[in-house]
Design an enzyme around this catalytic site. Structure first.
Site, short mmCIF file in Angstrom:
data_model
loop_
_atom_site.label_atom_id
_atom_site.label_comp_id
_atom_site.label_asym_id
_atom_site.label_seq_id
_atom_site.Cartn_x
_atom_site.Cartn_y
_atom_site.Cartn_z
N GLY A 1 0.76 -1.38 -0.67
CA GLY A 1 -0.27 0.63 0.53
C GLY A 1 0.91 0.85 -0.38
O GLY A 1 1.12 1.68 -0.93
N ARG B 1 -1.33 10.95 11.56
CA ARG B 1 0.28 10.10 11.69
C ARG B 1 0.93 9.80 13.34
O ARG B 1 1.62 9.46 13.73
CB ARG B 1 0.39 9.69 10.69
CG ARG B 1 -0.19 8.77 10.07
CD ARG B 1 0.44 8.50 8.60
NE ARG B 1 0.68 7.33 8.95
CZ ARG B 1 2.10 7.10 9.32
NH1 ARG B 1 2.86 8.22 8.59
NH2 ARG B 1 2.84 6.09 9.16
N TYR C 1 1.34 7.65 16.12
CA TYR C 1 2.86 7.00 15.37
C TYR C 1 3.79 7.49 16.05
O TYR C 1 4.74 7.26 15.94
CB TYR C 1 2.32 6.16 14.48
CG TYR C 1 1.56 4.95 13.73
CD1 TYR C 1 0.85 4.43 14.21
CD2 TYR C 1 0.91 5.96 12.68
CE1 TYR C 1 -0.51 4.03 13.71
CE2 TYR C 1 0.02 5.13 12.13
CZ TYR C 1 -0.98 4.21 12.71
OH TYR C 1 -2.01 4.24 12.39
N CYS D 1 -8.00 21.45 18.55
CA CYS D 1 -8.14 21.76 20.37
C CYS D 1 -7.26 21.00 20.57
O CYS D 1 -8.05 19.96 21.87
CB CYS D 1 -9.23 22.27 21.12
SG CYS D 1 -10.66 23.51 20.38
N GLU D 2 -6.20 20.52 20.64
CA GLU D 2 -5.52 19.33 20.91
C GLU D 2 -3.79 19.74 21.54
O GLU D 2 -3.38 20.42 20.03
CB GLU D 2 -6.00 18.27 20.55
CG GLU D 2 -6.90 18.16 21.28
CD GLU D 2 -7.15 16.53 21.20
OE1 GLU D 2 -6.21 15.37 21.85
OE2 GLU D 2 -8.02 15.38 20.94
N TYR E 1 -2.63 6.85 4.51
CA TYR E 1 -3.30 6.92 5.70
C TYR E 1 -2.54 7.97 5.86
O TYR E 1 -2.64 8.12 7.32
CB TYR E 1 -1.97 5.56 6.30
CG TYR E 1 -1.95 4.24 6.21
CD1 TYR E 1 -3.02 3.64 6.21
CD2 TYR E 1 -0.26 3.93 5.36
CE1 TYR E 1 -2.45 2.04 5.67
CE2 TYR E 1 -0.29 2.30 4.68
CZ TYR E 1 -1.49 1.85 4.86
OH TYR E 1 -1.48 0.01 4.13
N1 LLP Z 1 -2.14 -6.15 3.45
C1 LLP Z 1 -2.96 -6.01 4.79
C2 LLP Z 1 -3.95 -7.36 5.08
C3 LLP Z 1 -2.50 -4.77 5.75
O1 LLP Z 1 -2.99 -5.34 6.70
C4 LLP Z 1 -2.42 -3.87 5.13
C5 LLP Z 1 -2.04 -2.58 5.90
C6 LLP Z 1 -1.33 -3.98 4.13
C7 LLP Z 1 -1.50 -5.10 3.77
C8 LLP Z 1 -0.11 -3.38 3.49
O2 LLP Z 1 0.94 -2.52 4.01
P1 LLP Z 1 1.53 -1.26 3.69
O3 LLP Z 1 2.00 -1.84 2.61
O4 LLP Z 1 0.59 -0.36 3.43
O5 LLP Z 1 2.30 -1.27 5.03
N2 LLP Z 1 -2.17 3.59 9.38
C9 LLP Z 1 -0.70 2.86 9.33
C10 LLP Z 1 -0.88 1.46 8.83
C11 LLP Z 1 -1.76 0.69 8.94
C12 LLP Z 1 -1.23 -0.69 7.61
C13 LLP Z 1 -2.45 -1.04 7.87
N3 LLP Z 1 -2.26 -2.90 7.04
C14 LLP Z 1 0.19 3.84 9.46
O6 LLP Z 1 0.07 4.97 8.73
O7 LLP Z 1 1.21 3.83 9.65
#
Ligand code: LLP
Length: 441
Positions: free
Chosen positions: A300, A337, A341, A370-371, A399
């Site tokens: 992703g 984010r 994180y 407001c934080e 994200y």
């Molecule tokens: N496949 C599955 C089953 C997943 O749960 C995810 C991400 C991906 C693929 C893709 O992962 P990527 O290549 O994008 O790292 N909100 C967090 C990231 C959460 C990812 C959730 N799952 C952030 O902003 O860092």
């Protein structure tokens, strides 16, 4: 001193003189000042060429390093709207949708069934019904879900290809909120449950064709996949021996990380990651007679993050104690984010980004909410910035908007896609009336 930051921006970034001859940031052939004037701020822009290049990097690496068939699934959770779904489908990628909501977006974009894959750790009945009716592939998270699928298929007809999600027992090194592969994670099944699941599918004539694992998101050393790959290959051997079953497809999930800040540079390439996974998988399965499964990567972030830039306008510039505050018109409502994180971003002023004299005091960039946790970037070296100026935050394509909120009545920003100098509005900015759409008078 700010030059390194330029390489965080989309590949088409350029510095081009404006009407007064001052250099200004351009992306996708467009002046960011002009885009902000046309579409307002905060504004999210995506450079399509940068996405194309990331897709090609995965495709080339897979072709070069894996001796069997390959494919890419785009994890839509990173960034999804109709334009993004079109773009990824046009590249021939599968589109991973979490549940019925993302599926609806992908279907509305006209993505064909064969290219739709559904994920989800606690799929509702509505999710499952949508997945069974609309997806080409459904990734099964657990045994009760599989039993529910068998029931629904019995009632309604043929199932999509089913892949089983194994929990390998190894997470990658990342923020704990993004780890998914560890022994006590809520995601997937252990090896024994996967064996039971394949046997269940065989008994019930369900088309189980693949295995999937995902250890977590935003990791930086390709070798971290290897222990999980060993577990999965051992499971494949067991399934072959005990049940005479062999996967047609194997997905090591996504998770490959990127550089968000100049301190993260240089970052290992997509090719290095793919090469490591491909070689280990081919080697691990080389002693078996059935053909290698299709290696189906599922990125992703690494496809879209660098393509995105968030453009904010500075409102108030304030000195408080030792801090130089630059208060922006966006923050935690469009990018949670940093708060969630401790993600570390960088930024450049849109006008004359590189040549202004540095000043000793670093800047603290925060939004209007407001934080005190509404803090976008801490302690960043920046030249003097005046109220009204535009700041561009690179690596904003993944994200951020997907986790955006209407906190404090914030209006979610417009999204513009850029290609060859053309800017296409993909999502309009929310209006105050949108805030009332669900309310019943
Ligand atoms: N496949 C599955 C089953 C997943 O749960 C995810 C991400 C991906 C693929 C893709 O992962 P990527 O290549 O994008 O790292 N909100 C967090 C990231 C959460 C990812 C959730 N799952 C952030 O902003 O860092």
């Amino acid at each position: 001193m700010y030059r390194d930051r330029l390489s965080l921006f989309p590949g088409t970034v350029a510095l081009t003189p404006d009407k007064r001859g001052t250099p200004a940031l351009h992306v996708g052939g467009r002046d960011l000042n002009e885009l902000a004037a046309e579409f307002g701020t905060p504004l999210y822009i995506y450079d399509e060429e940068t996405i194309d290049n990331a897709v090609h990097a995965y495709q080339d690496a897979l072709n070069r390093h894996y001796p069997g068939p390959t494919g890419i699934t785009y994890a839509g959770k990173a960034s999804l709207n109709l334009a993004m779904a079109h773009l990824m489908a046009a590249h021939g990628l599968l589109l991973d949708c979490t549940g019925i909501g993302e599926m609806h977006i992908a279907r509305t974009a006209g993505v064909p069934r064969a290219q739709l894959l559904m994920h989800g750790v606690n799929k509702s009945r509505a999710d499952l019904q949508a997945g069974l009716a609309q997806a080409g592939t459904l990734v099964v998270d657990n045994l009760p879900e599989l039993e529910g699928i068998a029931q629904l298929v019995h009632d309604r007809g043929p199932a999509p290809a089913l892949w089983l999600r194994i929990r390998p027992g190894y997470a990658v090194d990342t923020h704990q909120f993004r780890q998914t592969g560890q022994r006590d994670s809520k995601f997937g099944m252990d090896a024994g449950e996967c064996v039971d699941a394949v046997a269940f599918c065989q008994r019930n004539e369900l088309p189980v064709t693949g295995l999937h694992f995902h250890q977590g998101s935003h990791f930086h050393a390709a070798e971290e996949v290897l222990p999980a790959l060993d577990v999965v290959c051992e499971l494949i051997g067991r399934l072959h021996q005990e049940l005479n079953w062999w996967p047609q497809a194997l997905s090591p999930g996504g998770g490959w990380g990127i550089a968000y800040h100049e301190a993260d540079l240089p970052h290992q390439s997509i090719e290095a990651y793919v090469a490591t996974v491909a070689a280990a998988l081919a080697e691990n399965l080389s002693s078996y007679s059935p053909p290698l499964p299709r290696l189906q990567v599922e990125p992703g972030r690494s496809l879209v993050a660098r393509a995105g830039v968030a453009i904010y306008r500075v409102g108030t510039v304030k000195q408080a104690g030792s801090r130089r505050w630059l208060l922006l018109d966006g923050g935690m409502a469009d990018n949670i984010r940093p708060a969630l994180y401790q993600a570390r971003y960088s930024a450049l002023p849109v006008t004359d980004p590189l040549n202004r004299p540095p000043i000793s005091e670093n800047a603290w960039l925060a939004g209007p909410y407001c934080e005190s946790g509404d803090l976008l970037i801490e302690d960043l070296p920046l030249p003097e910035i005046k109220p009204g100026e535009l700041l561009a935050v690179p690596v904003s394509g993944a994200y951020q908007l997907m986790m955006a909120s209407n906190y404090n009545g914030a209006l979610r920003p417009a999204v513009v896609m850029l290609r060859d100098g053309a800017a296409q509005l993909a999502q309009r900015r929310e209006t105050v009336d949108d805030l009332l759409l669900r309310d019943i008078a």
